[in-house]
Design a protein around this motif. Structure first.
Motif, PDB file in Angstrom:
ATOM      1  N   ARG A 111       2.504  15.338  21.215  1.00 44.75           N
ATOM      2  CA  ARG A 111       3.641  16.358  22.328  1.00 44.75           C
ATOM      3  C   ARG A 111       4.684  17.169  21.778  1.00 44.75           C
ATOM      4  NH1 ARG A 111       7.453  12.379  24.967  1.00 44.75           N
ATOM      5  NH2 ARG A 111       7.954  12.067  22.556  1.00 44.75           N
ATOM      6  N   ASP A 112       5.325  16.769  20.921  1.00 45.72           N
ATOM      7  CA  ASP A 112       6.695  18.096  20.877  1.00 45.72           C
ATOM      8  C   ASP A 112       5.773  18.922  19.428  1.00 45.72           C
ATOM      9  OD1 ASP A 112       7.810  15.816  21.387  1.00 45.72           O
ATOM     10  OD2 ASP A 112       8.413  14.478  19.903  1.00 45.72           O
ATOM     11  N   LYS A 113       5.018  18.807  19.205  1.00 44.78           N
ATOM     12  CA  LYS A 113       4.653  19.624  18.425  1.00 44.78           C
ATOM     13  C   LYS A 113       3.717  20.859  18.780  1.00 44.78           C
ATOM     14  CE  LYS A 113       0.785  20.918  14.402  1.00 44.78           C
ATOM     15  NZ  LYS A 113      -0.642  20.341  13.830  1.00 44.78           N
ATOM     16  N   TYR A 114       3.115  21.028  20.222  1.00 40.88           N
ATOM     17  CA  TYR A 114       2.816  21.881  20.560  1.00 40.88           C
ATOM     18  C   TYR A 114       3.934  21.894  22.026  1.00 40.88           C
ATOM     19  CZ  TYR A 114      -1.246  21.970  17.884  1.00 40.88           C
ATOM     20  OH  TYR A 114      -2.355  21.655  17.198  1.00 40.88           O
ATOM     21  N   ALA A 115       5.649  22.006  22.002  1.00 37.90           N
ATOM     22  CA  ALA A 115       6.221  21.519  22.670  1.00 37.90           C
ATOM     23  C   ALA A 115       6.229  23.330  23.551  1.00 37.90           C
ATOM     24  CB  ALA A 115       7.201  21.294  22.490  1.00 37.90           C
ATOM     25  N   GLY A 116       6.212  23.730  22.232  1.00 34.62           N
ATOM     26  CA  GLY A 116       6.171  25.587  22.265  1.00 34.62           C
ATOM     27  C   GLY A 116       5.808  26.412  23.253  1.00 34.62           C
TER      28      GLY A 116
ATOM     29  N   VAL B 232      -4.011  34.181  24.985  1.00 34.58           N
ATOM     30  CA  VAL B 232      -4.447  33.050  25.472  1.00 34.58           C
ATOM     31  C   VAL B 232      -3.479  32.612  27.056  1.00 34.58           C
ATOM     32  CG1 VAL B 232      -5.229  32.118  23.125  1.00 34.58           C
ATOM     33  CG2 VAL B 232      -3.064  31.187  23.712  1.00 34.58           C
ATOM     34  N   GLU B 233      -3.916  31.843  27.582  1.00 33.16           N
ATOM     35  CA  GLU B 233      -2.955  30.785  28.755  1.00 33.16           C
ATOM     36  C   GLU B 233      -3.233  29.267  28.764  1.00 33.16           C
ATOM     37  OE1 GLU B 233      -1.494  32.770  30.903  1.00 33.16           O
ATOM     38  OE2 GLU B 233      -1.849  34.098  29.938  1.00 33.16           O
ATOM     39  N   GLY B 234      -4.278  28.912  27.673  1.00 29.19           N
ATOM     40  CA  GLY B 234      -4.358  27.711  28.181  1.00 29.19           C
ATOM     41  C   GLY B 234      -4.568  27.408  26.461  1.00 29.19           C
ATOM     42  N   LEU B 235      -4.494  25.832  26.233  1.00 37.83           N
ATOM     43  CA  LEU B 235      -4.287  25.497  24.486  1.00 37.83           C
ATOM     44  C   LEU B 235      -4.954  23.809  25.435  1.00 37.83           C
ATOM     45  CD1 LEU B 235      -4.127  26.032  21.778  1.00 37.83           C
ATOM     46  CD2 LEU B 235      -3.020  25.006  21.238  1.00 37.83           C
ATOM     47  N   ILE B 236      -6.179  24.038  24.632  1.00 37.47           N
ATOM     48  CA  ILE B 236      -7.125  22.003  24.934  1.00 37.47           C
ATOM     49  C   ILE B 236      -6.560  21.794  23.408  1.00 37.47           C
ATOM     50  CG2 ILE B 236      -8.319  20.862  25.516  1.00 37.47           C
ATOM     51  CD1 ILE B 236      -9.403  22.531  27.653  1.00 37.47           C
ATOM     52  N   VAL B 237      -5.708  20.617  23.234  1.00 41.72           N
ATOM     53  CA  VAL B 237      -5.364  20.438  22.187  1.00 41.72           C
ATOM     54  C   VAL B 237      -6.597  19.321  21.653  1.00 41.72           C
ATOM     55  CG1 VAL B 237      -3.649  21.016  21.445  1.00 41.72           C
ATOM     56  CG2 VAL B 237      -3.805  18.847  22.115  1.00 41.72           C
ATOM     57  N   ALA B 238      -6.891  18.285  20.290  1.00 43.53           N
ATOM     58  CA  ALA B 238      -7.468  17.260  19.927  1.00 43.53           C
ATOM     59  C   ALA B 238      -9.526  17.006  20.701  1.00 43.53           C
ATOM     60  CB  ALA B 238      -7.388  16.293  20.446  1.00 43.53           C
ATOM     61  N   ALA B 239      -9.671  18.490  20.009  1.00 45.10           N
ATOM     62  CA  ALA B 239     -10.793  19.040  21.212  1.00 45.10           C
ATOM     63  C   ALA B 239     -11.766  17.897  19.624  1.00 45.10           C
ATOM     64  CB  ALA B 239     -11.149  20.571  21.175  1.00 45.10           C
ATOM     65  N   GLY B 240     -12.301  17.252  20.493  1.00 53.30           N
ATOM     66  CA  GLY B 240     -13.658  16.390  19.631  1.00 53.30           C
ATOM     67  C   GLY B 240     -12.915  15.473  19.246  1.00 53.30           C
ATOM     68  N   GLU B 241     -11.818  15.005  19.681  1.00 54.61           N
ATOM     69  CA  GLU B 241     -10.948  13.674  18.887  1.00 54.61           C
ATOM     70  C   GLU B 241     -11.240  12.497  19.022  1.00 54.61           C
ATOM     71  OE1 GLU B 241      -7.366  14.844  16.781  1.00 54.61           O
ATOM     72  OE2 GLU B 241      -7.468  17.307  17.085  1.00 54.61           O
TER      73      GLU B 241
ATOM     74  N   LYS C 154       1.763  28.055  28.771  1.00 55.60           N
ATOM     75  CA  LYS C 154       1.085  27.907  29.047  1.00 55.60           C
ATOM     76  C   LYS C 154       0.546  27.145  29.268  1.00 55.60           C
ATOM     77  CE  LYS C 154       0.942  32.430  27.279  1.00 55.60           C
ATOM     78  NZ  LYS C 154       0.783  33.657  28.632  1.00 55.60           N
ATOM     79  N   LYS C 155      -0.809  26.796  29.608  1.00 54.46           N
ATOM     80  CA  LYS C 155      -1.181  25.118  30.243  1.00 54.46           C
ATOM     81  C   LYS C 155      -1.418  24.539  28.371  1.00 54.46           C
ATOM     82  CE  LYS C 155      -1.197  25.341  34.458  1.00 54.46           C
ATOM     83  NZ  LYS C 155      -0.332  25.078  35.289  1.00 54.46           N
ATOM     84  N   LEU C 156      -1.252  23.296  28.444  1.00 53.02           N
ATOM     85  CA  LEU C 156      -1.475  22.498  27.500  1.00 53.02           C
ATOM     86  C   LEU C 156      -1.438  21.237  28.006  1.00 53.02           C
ATOM     87  CD1 LEU C 156      -0.715  21.821  24.478  1.00 53.02           C
ATOM     88  CD2 LEU C 156       1.031  20.462  25.127  1.00 53.02           C
ATOM     89  N   LEU C 157      -3.721  20.734  27.218  1.00 48.01           N
ATOM     90  CA  LEU C 157      -4.350  20.344  28.421  1.00 48.01           C
ATOM     91  C   LEU C 157      -4.728  19.131  26.448  1.00 48.01           C
ATOM     92  CD1 LEU C 157      -4.478  22.216  30.200  1.00 48.01           C
ATOM     93  CD2 LEU C 157      -6.219  20.889  30.870  1.00 48.01           C
ATOM     94  N   CYS C 158      -4.810  18.201  26.654  1.00 47.74           N
ATOM     95  CA  CYS C 158      -5.426  17.070  25.719  1.00 47.74           C
ATOM     96  C   CYS C 158      -6.764  16.636  26.443  1.00 47.74           C
ATOM     97  CB  CYS C 158      -4.445  15.543  25.918  1.00 47.74           C
ATOM     98  SG  CYS C 158      -5.134  14.960  24.678  1.00 47.74           S
ATOM     99  N   TRP C 159      -7.506  16.724  25.212  1.00 50.58           N
ATOM    100  CA  TRP C 159      -9.196  16.660  25.209  1.00 50.58           C
ATOM    101  C   TRP C 159      -9.001  15.024  25.661  1.00 50.58           C
ATOM    102  CZ3 TRP C 159     -13.886  19.524  24.226  1.00 50.58           C
ATOM    103  CH2 TRP C 159     -15.092  18.534  23.352  1.00 50.58           C
ATOM    104  N   PHE C 160     -10.132  14.359  26.222  1.00 52.21           N
ATOM    105  CA  PHE C 160      -9.999  13.386  26.054  1.00 52.21           C
ATOM    106  C   PHE C 160     -11.805  12.812  26.280  1.00 52.21           C
ATOM    107  CE2 PHE C 160      -7.603   9.437  28.227  1.00 52.21           C
ATOM    108  CZ  PHE C 160      -8.826   8.520  28.384  1.00 52.21           C
TER     109      PHE C 160
ATOM    110  N   PRO D 142      -7.740  34.103  32.742  1.00 54.51           N
ATOM    111  CA  PRO D 142      -7.890  33.267  32.068  1.00 54.51           C
ATOM    112  C   PRO D 142      -8.659  32.753  30.809  1.00 54.51           C
ATOM    113  CG  PRO D 142      -7.949  32.433  33.550  1.00 54.51           C
ATOM    114  CD  PRO D 142      -7.784  32.859  33.607  1.00 54.51           C
ATOM    115  N   LEU D 143      -7.927  32.825  29.525  1.00 57.81           N
ATOM    116  CA  LEU D 143      -8.992  32.723  28.430  1.00 57.81           C
ATOM    117  C   LEU D 143      -7.984  31.199  27.985  1.00 57.81           C
ATOM    118  CD1 LEU D 143     -10.223  32.839  25.713  1.00 57.81           C
ATOM    119  CD2 LEU D 143      -8.834  34.316  24.583  1.00 57.81           C
ATOM    120  N   TRP D 144      -8.947  30.209  27.795  1.00 55.94           N
ATOM    121  CA  TRP D 144      -8.315  29.075  26.994  1.00 55.94           C
ATOM    122  C   TRP D 144      -9.479  29.210  25.425  1.00 55.94           C
ATOM    123  CZ3 TRP D 144      -8.069  24.429  31.367  1.00 55.94           C
ATOM    124  CH2 TRP D 144      -6.890  25.108  31.914  1.00 55.94           C
ATOM    125  N   LEU D 145      -8.562  28.318  24.527  1.00 55.05           N
ATOM    126  CA  LEU D 145      -8.797  27.723  23.025  1.00 55.05           C
ATOM    127  C   LEU D 145      -8.837  26.358  23.578  1.00 55.05           C
ATOM    128  CD1 LEU D 145      -8.597  31.397  22.658  1.00 55.05           C
ATOM    129  CD2 LEU D 145      -8.773  30.067  20.269  1.00 55.05           C
TER     130      LEU D 145
END
Length: 276
Positions: free
Chosen positions: A205-210, A182-191, A216-222, A148-151
């Protein structure tokens, strides 16, 4: 990782070719013109690559070929950067005016963005088109390996850590998901998510609900280490494990997981993994 049932991904930064002296890629040293250029055409944001150049795409794809030659479980392409450390400028949208971008904008809109007023969103979108075309090609190579490719992107979809506010680019995650790139997205990368409010978490959560609706996997950068002392209530070391535990559990249902960054914090506290 495999011994303990943990998947191993390659983490490749795609906008991070010049962090500081000693961490500059050979490609940038040989092709400075391929990094984001200032509007006055006199300076470069050397860490940020302009994907409108075919040689940039070729360089990155060859790098991926090498990475994929190893026995990996996936590839994570991250837009997080250290580019600002190679430039003294911090002016809004001062960079991103490379020759092919300038020429294509003039062709489409009849405006010279070096000398005339222009629509910045159209500039961001144009930068993003070239980047998404690279993602299409990268996705093909990665899928050929059966992994898989994640961004990883900023939560607003336009900025990138240590590149913005000096420059912006549309991170067209909707197309990436729609086209099954992509198979996954990591949002807030670096935040610094520990400094975000509950409203922010709900909005993300709502913005990336789609993304999740598309399977697809939705992860949050921590970011678990406050290296800039930006979060007052996070500065006391003894509080770190409790805060990480509390925030992770509070918003666990908003995402499919978290991408914990800065391993130093985990190494300092023996019980941190058990808390999470």
């Amino acid at each position: 990782g495999r011994k303990y049932g943990v998947k191993v991904f390659a983490w490749v930064t795609v906008m991070d070719e010049d962090a500081n002296p000693g961490l500059i890629s050979d490609f940038v040293l040989e092709h400075t013109e391929c990094t984001w250029r200032s509007r006055d055409q006199k300076r470069y944001l050397r860490g940020a690559l302009c994907y409108a150049y075919p040689k940039v795409v070729d360089f990155r794809l060859k790098e991926l070929e090498e990475v994929l030659s190893y026995d990996l479980d996936g590839v994570y392409l991250c837009t997080r950067s250290h580019a600002k450390f190679g430039s003294e400028c911090r002016d809004l949208d001062d960079f991103g005016y490379n020759e092919p971008i300038v020429a294509e904008y003039a062709k489409r809109h009849g405006v010279n963005i070096l000398t005339e007023d222009f629509d910045k969103l159209k500039l961001y979108d144009l930068q993003g088109e070239y980047f998404t075309e690279f993602i299409r090609k990268a996705s093909v190579k990665i899928k050929e390996k059966g992994v898989p490719l994640w961004l990883g992107i900023h939560s607003d979809g336009y900025s990138m850590m240590n590149i913005s506010p000096m420059g912006h680019m549309k991170l067209d995650y909707e197309s990436w998901v729609k086209e099954n790139l992509v198979e996954g997205l990591i949002v807030a990368a670096g935040e610094p998510v520990l400094d975000r409010s509950e409203v922010w978490f709900r909005e993300v959560r709502d913005k990336y609900a789609g993304v999740r609706e598309a399977g697809k996997k939705l992860l949050c950068w921590f970011r678990v280490w406050d290296w800039r002392n930006e979060v007052p209530y996070f500065s006391g070391e003894t509080k770190n494990p409790k805060l990480i535990e509390a925030v992770s559990k509070r918003y666990a249902g908003y995402f499919d997981g978290f991408a914990y960054h800065e391993a130093e914090n985990f190494e300092r506290y023996d019980d941190l993994w058990n808390r999470i």
